[in-house]
Structures are given as C-alpha cells and as structure tokens.
Design a protein around this motif. Structure first.
Motif, mmCIF file in Angstrom:
data_model
loop_
_atom_site.group_PDB
_atom_site.id
_atom_site.type_symbol
_atom_site.label_atom_id
_atom_site.label_comp_id
_atom_site.label_asym_id
_atom_site.label_seq_id
_atom_site.Cartn_x
_atom_site.Cartn_y
_atom_site.Cartn_z
ATOM 1 N N PHE A 164 45.937 39.078 45.086
ATOM 2 C CA PHE A 164 45.918 37.613 45.021
ATOM 3 C C PHE A 164 45.133 37.099 43.822
ATOM 4 N N GLU A 165 44.318 37.973 43.233
ATOM 5 C CA GLU A 165 43.464 37.538 42.126
ATOM 6 C C GLU A 165 44.096 37.823 40.783
ATOM 7 N N GLU A 166 45.341 38.285 40.770
ATOM 8 C CA GLU A 166 45.907 38.755 39.521
ATOM 9 C C GLU A 166 46.632 37.682 38.723
ATOM 10 N N SER A 167 46.973 38.094 37.488
ATOM 11 C CA SER A 167 47.726 37.212 36.611
ATOM 12 C C SER A 167 48.966 36.691 37.328
ATOM 13 N N PHE A 168 49.271 35.426 37.116
ATOM 14 C CA PHE A 168 50.460 34.725 37.607
ATOM 15 C C PHE A 168 50.342 34.242 39.046
ATOM 16 N N GLU A 169 49.412 34.818 39.860
ATOM 17 C CA GLU A 169 49.367 34.437 41.276
ATOM 18 C C GLU A 169 49.079 32.949 41.421
ATOM 19 N N ASP A 170 48.209 32.412 40.535
ATOM 20 C CA ASP A 170 47.901 30.986 40.624
ATOM 21 C C ASP A 170 48.271 30.297 39.302
ATOM 22 N N ASN A 171 49.240 30.896 38.604
ATOM 23 C CA ASN A 171 49.663 30.386 37.298
ATOM 24 C C ASN A 171 48.556 30.428 36.257
ATOM 25 N N LEU A 172 47.620 31.332 36.456
ATOM 26 C CA LEU A 172 46.598 31.595 35.441
ATOM 27 C C LEU A 172 46.594 33.096 35.163
ATOM 28 N N LEU A 173 46.280 33.483 33.932
ATOM 29 C CA LEU A 173 46.136 34.901 33.626
ATOM 30 C C LEU A 173 44.786 35.388 34.145
ATOM 31 N N GLU A 174 44.729 36.655 34.467
ATOM 32 C CA GLU A 174 43.487 37.187 35.028
ATOM 33 C C GLU A 174 42.395 37.296 33.963
ATOM 34 N N TYR A 175 41.148 37.164 34.423
ATOM 35 C CA TYR A 175 39.966 37.307 33.553
ATOM 36 C C TYR A 175 39.860 38.759 33.055
ATOM 37 N N PRO A 176 39.068 39.026 31.995
ATOM 38 C CA PRO A 176 38.933 40.405 31.504
ATOM 39 C C PRO A 176 38.132 41.271 32.482
ATOM 40 N N GLN A 177 38.442 42.555 32.488
ATOM 41 C CA GLN A 177 37.775 43.507 33.380
ATOM 42 C C GLN A 177 36.948 44.480 32.563
ATOM 43 N N TYR A 178 35.842 44.945 33.110
ATOM 44 C CA TYR A 178 34.969 45.929 32.451
ATOM 45 C C TYR A 178 34.529 46.964 33.472
ATOM 46 N N THR A 179 34.289 48.184 32.987
ATOM 47 C CA THR A 179 33.688 49.191 33.863
ATOM 48 C C THR A 179 32.646 49.989 33.081
ATOM 49 N N ARG A 180 31.951 50.941 33.771
ATOM 50 C CA ARG A 180 30.907 51.720 33.110
ATOM 51 C C ARG A 180 31.399 52.443 31.853
ATOM 52 N N PRO A 181 30.606 52.641 30.822
ATOM 53 C CA PRO A 181 29.184 52.291 30.707
ATOM 54 C C PRO A 181 28.982 50.828 30.280
ATOM 55 N N GLU A 182 27.720 50.404 30.327
ATOM 56 C CA GLU A 182 27.423 49.007 29.974
ATOM 57 C C GLU A 182 27.725 48.710 28.517
ATOM 58 N N GLU A 183 27.618 49.742 27.675
ATOM 59 C CA GLU A 183 27.941 49.529 26.256
ATOM 60 C C GLU A 183 28.942 50.587 25.808
ATOM 61 N N VAL A 184 29.992 50.143 25.123
ATOM 62 C CA VAL A 184 30.971 51.084 24.614
ATOM 63 C C VAL A 184 31.489 50.575 23.268
ATOM 64 N N LEU A 185 31.573 51.473 22.290
ATOM 65 C CA LEU A 185 32.025 51.118 20.942
ATOM 66 C C LEU A 185 31.213 49.958 20.373
ATOM 67 N N GLY A 186 29.920 49.957 20.711
ATOM 68 C CA GLY A 186 29.021 48.916 20.215
ATOM 69 C C GLY A 186 29.201 47.565 20.899
ATOM 70 N N ARG A 187 30.010 47.509 21.950
ATOM 71 C CA ARG A 187 30.248 46.236 22.648
ATOM 72 C C ARG A 187 29.651 46.302 24.048
ATOM 73 N N ARG A 188 28.853 45.265 24.379
ATOM 74 C CA ARG A 188 28.192 45.224 25.686
ATOM 75 C C ARG A 188 29.025 44.437 26.689
ATOM 76 N N VAL A 189 28.894 44.803 27.934
ATOM 77 C CA VAL A 189 29.499 44.027 29.020
ATOM 78 C C VAL A 189 28.839 42.646 29.027
ATOM 79 N N PRO A 190 29.564 41.567 29.241
ATOM 80 C CA PRO A 190 28.912 40.260 29.347
ATOM 81 C C PRO A 190 27.777 40.304 30.383
ATOM 82 N N GLU A 191 26.599 39.815 29.970
ATOM 83 C CA GLU A 191 25.387 39.937 30.811
ATOM 84 C C GLU A 191 25.589 39.376 32.215
ATOM 85 N N VAL A 192 26.318 38.301 32.317
ATOM 86 C CA VAL A 192 26.479 37.640 33.617
ATOM 87 C C VAL A 192 27.049 38.603 34.671
#
Ligand SMILES: C[S@@+](CC[C@H](N)C(=O)[O-])C[C@H]1O[C@@H](n2cnc3c(N)ncnc32)[C@H](O)[C@@H]1O
Length: 242
Positions: A164-192
């Motif tokens: 129910f949370e996926e793209s198109f279910e409410d006519n909005l695209l889904e937010y970006p997803q992240y998983t471990r590790p906290e930093e990869v390729l010099g990019r950090r997971v959004p702190e929030v």
C-alpha cells in the motif's frame, strides 16, 4: 485465486512465475496456476494452430477452434477472460488491484500476427496492453500482469502493508529507500532516518514522495489526494524551480 494461462509456450510462463515471490506463493498454495497449451487442443493432425490471413497479408493468424476449446476446458462461471494485446487498455496499478479481487482469471496470449477475431469476440471480457509497443507474444505481458496482481494477494508479500505504500498506490511515487551501511560511496543516509523520530521520518518520506512525483511524473499529482501541507510544500518546489 485461480489463474489459467492459454498459451503456445507454457514453459515460458511457468519459468517466470515459478521463481522468487510468485514461485514461493505458488508452492504455499496462495494461488493456483494452470498453464494450458493451446496446441493440445488442435484438431489438425500436424498439430497446427495457425493459418494465413483471409484477405492476404504477411504472417500467420492463430485459429479460433483450438483457443476456444482450450478456454472451454478451464471455464468457470466466475472467470474473467483477458486477452493480452497491444490494442488493449494500458495496464496500471489500479487495474492490478481490481484484478487481485477476482476469483478466476483466464489470460489469453496471442502470437504471430494475432488471433482470429471471432474467438476474441466470443470469449474475451477485456483486453490489456503492457504499453504502446509490439511484443512477439502475450506471454511476457501475461507474466507482468500476474506478477503485479499476485503481490497484492494477502500473504504473497511477507508484509501486506508494504504494497500500500508503493509507487502509484496513492498516485505518488515512493520515497527513496536506504539500507546498511550508513555511508556508502561517500554518501550518507539522510540523518532523519537514523533519528528514530517517527513523525519526522513520516514527513521526510512524504516530502520526498511529493518531490519525486513533482519532478518525474507531474501528471500523477492531478489525481493525488493532497493535504494543505502537501500543497504548501509543492508551492515551494514550484518557486524553487522557476
Ligand atoms: C506480434 S503481436 C500481434 C500484433 C497485432 N498484429 C497488432 O498489430 O495489433 C502477437 C501477440 O503478442 C501480444 N502482444 C504484443 N504486444 C503486446 C502488448 N503491448 N501488450 C500485450 N500483449 C501484446 C498479443 O497477445 C498479440 O496477439
């Protein structure tokens, strides 16, 4: 749900749906899949199922009789018969959800130049297209439709809420997803997302979802159910892109 797929290439369909999540659901009897080889229903001694088109022209046309007999062999009063066709309505998430509530689907896969029109008139309830392009056969389209429908059936995905949370279910695209590790390729997971603050995480995801839809698929926003806060956020995006 029971699904019957009328096809000249049953192995193709079984190979795709027999893997991964749809394969596991099949093993766990969350749905029934029956592939019907149209060729098994031909009356021709050479097992032919196609012939040249009346009126001339290139290619071959699938004959009505074997398709009709294959259909009769799996018919039930609950069955909804779908012909996969480039001339059908483009498939979408809303259609997947509607079809996931059906008890019995019969999917007809064409091949070659297509199918004798008379059997389509006789048995088909609806035509569905995968998009504005022409495939060699309906099998890939049938697998795509089945995959999208099956993952909406309770129990098929481990976590029902996730569909129910996926793209198109409410006519909005889904937010970006992240998983471990906290930093990869010099990019950090959004702190929030590391904060554990559920309200802030929810707001962050909503805004990312709005932002992505605004930039990638603005046409969807017209049908989306938006709050005042959403509208205000979209206004700031509009101002920033001017
Ligand atoms: C080569 S196509 C026939 C196209 C047909 N001559 C036409 O122009 O409409 C053979 C079969 O592939 C399937 N097919 C092709 N493109 C498709 C699409 N975009 N969506 C769903 N099925 C498709 C249909 O089952 C069709 O009968």
């Amino acid at each position: 749900m029971r699904i019957d797929i009328l096809t000249l290439f049953p192995e193709m369909v079984r190979a795709v749906l027999g893997e991964s999540i749809t394969g596991r659901a099949l093993k766990n009897s969350l749905y029934e899949l029956n592939t019907v080889n149209i060729r098994d229903f031909t009356a021709d001694k050479h097992r032919r199922v196609d012939d040249s088109p009346y009126g001339g022209g290139s290619g071959m046309v699938m004959e009505a009789q074997p398709i009709y007999d294959a259909y009769v062999s799996v018919y039930s009063p609950d069955a909804k018969v779908i012909y996969l066709s480039p001339q059908g309505r483009p498939f979408c998430q809303q259609k997947a959800r509607t079809l996931s509530e059906e008890k019995h689907l019969i999917l007809l896969c064409g091949h070659y130049e297509g199918v004798d029109e008379r059997v389509l008139e006789e048995i088909v309830d609806e035509e569905i297209s995968l998009g504005d392009f022409v495939l060699t056969g309906g099998e890939i389209a049938a697998c795509a439709v089945c995959d999208a429908v099956l993952r909406l059936i309770p129990g098929v995905l481990g976590n029902n809420a996730s569909s129910f949370e996926e793209s198109f279910e409410d006519n909005l695209l889904e937010y970006p997803q992240y998983t471990r590790p906290e930093e990869v390729l010099g990019r950090r997971v959004p702190e929030v997302l590391l904060s554990g603050h559920h309200k802030n995480i929810e707001r962050f995801r909503r805004e990312k979802s709005l932002e992505r839809t605004f930039y990638k698929r603005p046409d969807l926003l017209e049908k989306a159910d938006l709050t005042r806060t959403d509208l205000a956020f979209l206004e700031t995006l509009k101002k920033n892109t001017k």
